[in-house]
Design an enzyme around this catalytic site. Sequence first.
Site, PDB file in Angstrom:
ATOM      1  N   ASP A  34       0.823  -1.228   0.000  1.00 43.80           N
ATOM      2  CA  ASP A  34       0.000   0.000   0.000  1.00 43.80           C
ATOM      3  C   ASP A  34       0.853   1.272   0.000  1.00 43.80           C
ATOM      4  O   ASP A  34       0.352   2.359   0.280  1.00 43.80           O
ATOM      5  CB  ASP A  34      -0.941   0.000   1.206  1.00 43.80           C
ATOM      6  CG  ASP A  34      -0.169   0.051   2.520  1.00 43.80           C
ATOM      7  OD1 ASP A  34       1.080  -0.049   2.484  1.00 43.80           O
ATOM      8  OD2 ASP A  34      -0.800   0.204   3.577  1.00 43.80           O
ATOM      9  N   ARG A  93      11.867  26.638   0.855  1.00 45.42           N
ATOM     10  CA  ARG A  93      11.428  27.933   0.319  1.00 45.42           C
ATOM     11  C   ARG A  93      10.219  28.475   1.043  1.00 45.42           C
ATOM     12  O   ARG A  93       9.921  29.655   0.963  1.00 45.42           O
ATOM     13  CB  ARG A  93      11.142  27.805  -1.186  1.00 45.42           C
ATOM     14  CG  ARG A  93      12.415  27.824  -2.021  1.00 45.42           C
ATOM     15  CD  ARG A  93      12.145  27.588  -3.476  1.00 45.42           C
ATOM     16  NE  ARG A  93      11.837  26.187  -3.767  1.00 45.42           N
ATOM     17  CZ  ARG A  93      11.553  25.718  -4.971  1.00 45.42           C
ATOM     18  NH1 ARG A  93      11.536  26.543  -5.999  1.00 45.42           N
ATOM     19  NH2 ARG A  93      11.310  24.445  -5.155  1.00 45.42           N
ATOM     20  N   HIS A 127      18.007  27.411   1.727  1.00 47.91           N
ATOM     21  CA  HIS A 127      17.450  28.536   0.974  1.00 47.91           C
ATOM     22  C   HIS A 127      17.691  29.876   1.696  1.00 47.91           C
ATOM     23  O   HIS A 127      17.976  30.885   1.063  1.00 47.91           O
ATOM     24  CB  HIS A 127      15.962  28.302   0.739  1.00 47.91           C
ATOM     25  CG  HIS A 127      15.322  29.408  -0.020  1.00 47.91           C
ATOM     26  ND1 HIS A 127      15.751  29.784  -1.278  1.00 47.91           N
ATOM     27  CD2 HIS A 127      14.302  30.252   0.305  1.00 47.91           C
ATOM     28  CE1 HIS A 127      15.010  30.806  -1.689  1.00 47.91           C
ATOM     29  NE2 HIS A 127      14.145  31.101  -0.756  1.00 47.91           N
ATOM     30  N   LYS A 191      13.965  42.285 -10.604  1.00 43.50           N
ATOM     31  CA  LYS A 191      12.708  42.035 -11.337  1.00 43.50           C
ATOM     32  C   LYS A 191      11.628  42.947 -10.784  1.00 43.50           C
ATOM     33  O   LYS A 191      11.436  43.008  -9.578  1.00 43.50           O
ATOM     34  CB  LYS A 191      12.260  40.582 -11.127  1.00 43.50           C
ATOM     35  CG  LYS A 191      13.021  39.577 -11.932  1.00 43.50           C
ATOM     36  CD  LYS A 191      12.478  38.178 -11.696  1.00 43.50           C
ATOM     37  CE  LYS A 191      12.857  37.664 -10.329  1.00 43.50           C
ATOM     38  NZ  LYS A 191      12.565  36.239 -10.117  1.00 43.50           N
ATOM     39  N   ASP A 221      14.422  25.616 -10.359  1.00 39.67           N
ATOM     40  CA  ASP A 221      13.233  24.759 -10.314  1.00 39.67           C
ATOM     41  C   ASP A 221      12.635  24.704 -11.720  1.00 39.67           C
ATOM     42  O   ASP A 221      13.005  23.872 -12.541  1.00 39.67           O
ATOM     43  CB  ASP A 221      12.265  25.321  -9.268  1.00 39.67           C
ATOM     44  CG  ASP A 221      11.108  24.385  -8.989  1.00 39.67           C
ATOM     45  OD1 ASP A 221      10.916  23.424  -9.755  1.00 39.67           O
ATOM     46  OD2 ASP A 221      10.365  24.600  -8.012  1.00 39.67           O
ATOM     47  N   SER A 222      11.755  25.647 -12.060  1.00 36.18           N
ATOM     48  CA  SER A 222      11.207  25.658 -13.423  1.00 36.18           C
ATOM     49  C   SER A 222      12.237  26.190 -14.420  1.00 36.18           C
ATOM     50  O   SER A 222      12.130  25.963 -15.618  1.00 36.18           O
ATOM     51  CB  SER A 222       9.972  26.552 -13.478  1.00 36.18           C
ATOM     52  OG  SER A 222      10.364  27.893 -13.247  1.00 36.18           O
ATOM     53  N   GLY A 224      12.669  29.333 -14.921  1.00 38.02           N
ATOM     54  CA  GLY A 224      12.194  30.647 -15.381  1.00 38.02           C
ATOM     55  C   GLY A 224      13.102  31.788 -14.930  1.00 38.02           C
ATOM     56  O   GLY A 224      13.532  32.613 -15.745  1.00 38.02           O
ATOM     57  N   THR A 225      13.412  31.810 -13.642  1.00 37.39           N
ATOM     58  CA  THR A 225      14.224  32.904 -13.081  1.00 37.39           C
ATOM     59  C   THR A 225      15.539  33.020 -13.854  1.00 37.39           C
ATOM     60  O   THR A 225      15.936  34.098 -14.299  1.00 37.39           O
ATOM     61  CB  THR A 225      14.546  32.609 -11.594  1.00 37.39           C
ATOM     62  OG1 THR A 225      13.317  32.407 -10.905  1.00 37.39           O
ATOM     63  CG2 THR A 225      15.342  33.721 -10.942  1.00 37.39           C
TER      64      THR A 225
HETATM   65  C1  R5P Z   1      14.002  31.708  -5.106  1.00 34.74           C
HETATM   66  O1  R5P Z   1      14.042  32.505  -4.172  1.00 34.74           O
HETATM   67  C2  R5P Z   1      15.114  30.753  -5.371  1.00 34.74           C
HETATM   68  O2  R5P Z   1      16.341  31.228  -4.912  1.00 34.74           O
HETATM   69  C3  R5P Z   1      15.205  30.437  -6.854  1.00 34.74           C
HETATM   70  O3  R5P Z   1      15.539  31.634  -7.546  1.00 34.74           O
HETATM   71  C4  R5P Z   1      13.900  29.927  -7.390  1.00 34.74           C
HETATM   72  O4  R5P Z   1      13.427  28.875  -6.589  1.00 34.74           O
HETATM   73  C5  R5P Z   1      14.085  29.437  -8.812  1.00 34.74           C
HETATM   74  O5  R5P Z   1      12.844  28.984  -9.279  1.00 34.74           O
HETATM   75  P1  R5P Z   1      12.536  28.860 -10.840  1.00 34.74           P
HETATM   76  O6  R5P Z   1      13.664  28.087 -11.459  1.00 34.74           O
HETATM   77  O7  R5P Z   1      11.225  28.110 -10.878  1.00 34.74           O
HETATM   78  O8  R5P Z   1      12.416  30.241 -11.391  1.00 34.74           O
END
Ligand code: R5P
Length: 311
Positions: A34, A93, A127, A191, A221-222, A224-225
């Site tokens: 399970d 985070r 973080h 930004k 993560d994604s 994007g930043t």
């Molecule tokens: C945010 O404060 C972290 O330091 C990273 O900049 C953030 O988690 C990056 O996320 P992503 O790759 O989704 O833009």
Amino acid sequence: MKIMAANANLPLARAVAQYLELPLVDAAVRRFADEEIFVEIHENVRGQDMFVIQSTSYPANDNLMELLICIDALRRASAKRITAVVPYMGYARQDRKPGPRTPISAKLVANLITEAGADRVLAVDLHAGQIQGFFDIPTDNLYAAPVMAADIQSRYSGKALMVVSPDVGGVVRARALAKRLDNAPLAIVDKRRDRPGESEVMNIIGDVKGRHCILIDDIIDSGGTLCNAAQALLDEGAESVVAYITHGVLSGGAVARVDSSALKELVITDSIRPTEAALDSKRIRILTIAPLIGEAMRRIADESSVSSLFD
Ligand code: R5P
């Protein structure tokens, strides 16, 4: 000292064990039908200084639960001291309330690890440094910066470098890396979204024209930043942009985003076990932090200084 590994990042745990010239403890961390987690330690750990290695990366909840159950098993097996070695701490985070009626999940995770029976925590590039204070047990926060700086020196020595923080929150981390690179100059990506619904504007603080930019952050993560910051730097006349990021979370289509971005290279560490997509990417390179973690563990076991690793 003895080292136990849960399942999140076995290659890293094995590399740490190899650095310390120790075998991993004979244990099984497996699932019942399970999906409940079951841990069984197959050797005596009574009175031992135990280190359990587990990143609470994707799937964060399963990996966290594995860590908690390993700690519980060690405590009930009468280990003398248990150090939770968490190279990547999921939920970190969520370290403050971003709005009313929201949780501080990083604190909850710290409570869970402590309550399970950990005596110490060893983490890497948390973080926010303050997360150490979420644990009421000794917590060492290692920095990947020396490993990154050595790599940067070997590849870009003699070039006009510029260390760049991709957001205002990362300036302290960027400054620390710049210091290790013979006080390289620093730039910041700011930004701004002036009004809700308007698109984000990237302002670069610092003159990046003709510079080889090194973006530094704790997490991708994604993507994007980072990808947006890389484009903004090139638009401002940067010669090239590479990124050094400690934790390659790389969720969803992040690897594809990096592959088609303006980034010349993304360098991550093995704090999180890289996915096949990340390993296959020609744009992504992985540095190991196994010796850094292994050396810190050795010093904890010897009761010698961990901070002097960063002098
Ligand atoms: C945010 O404060 C972290 O330091 C990273 O900049 C953030 O988690 C990056 O996320 P992503 O790759 O989704 O833009």
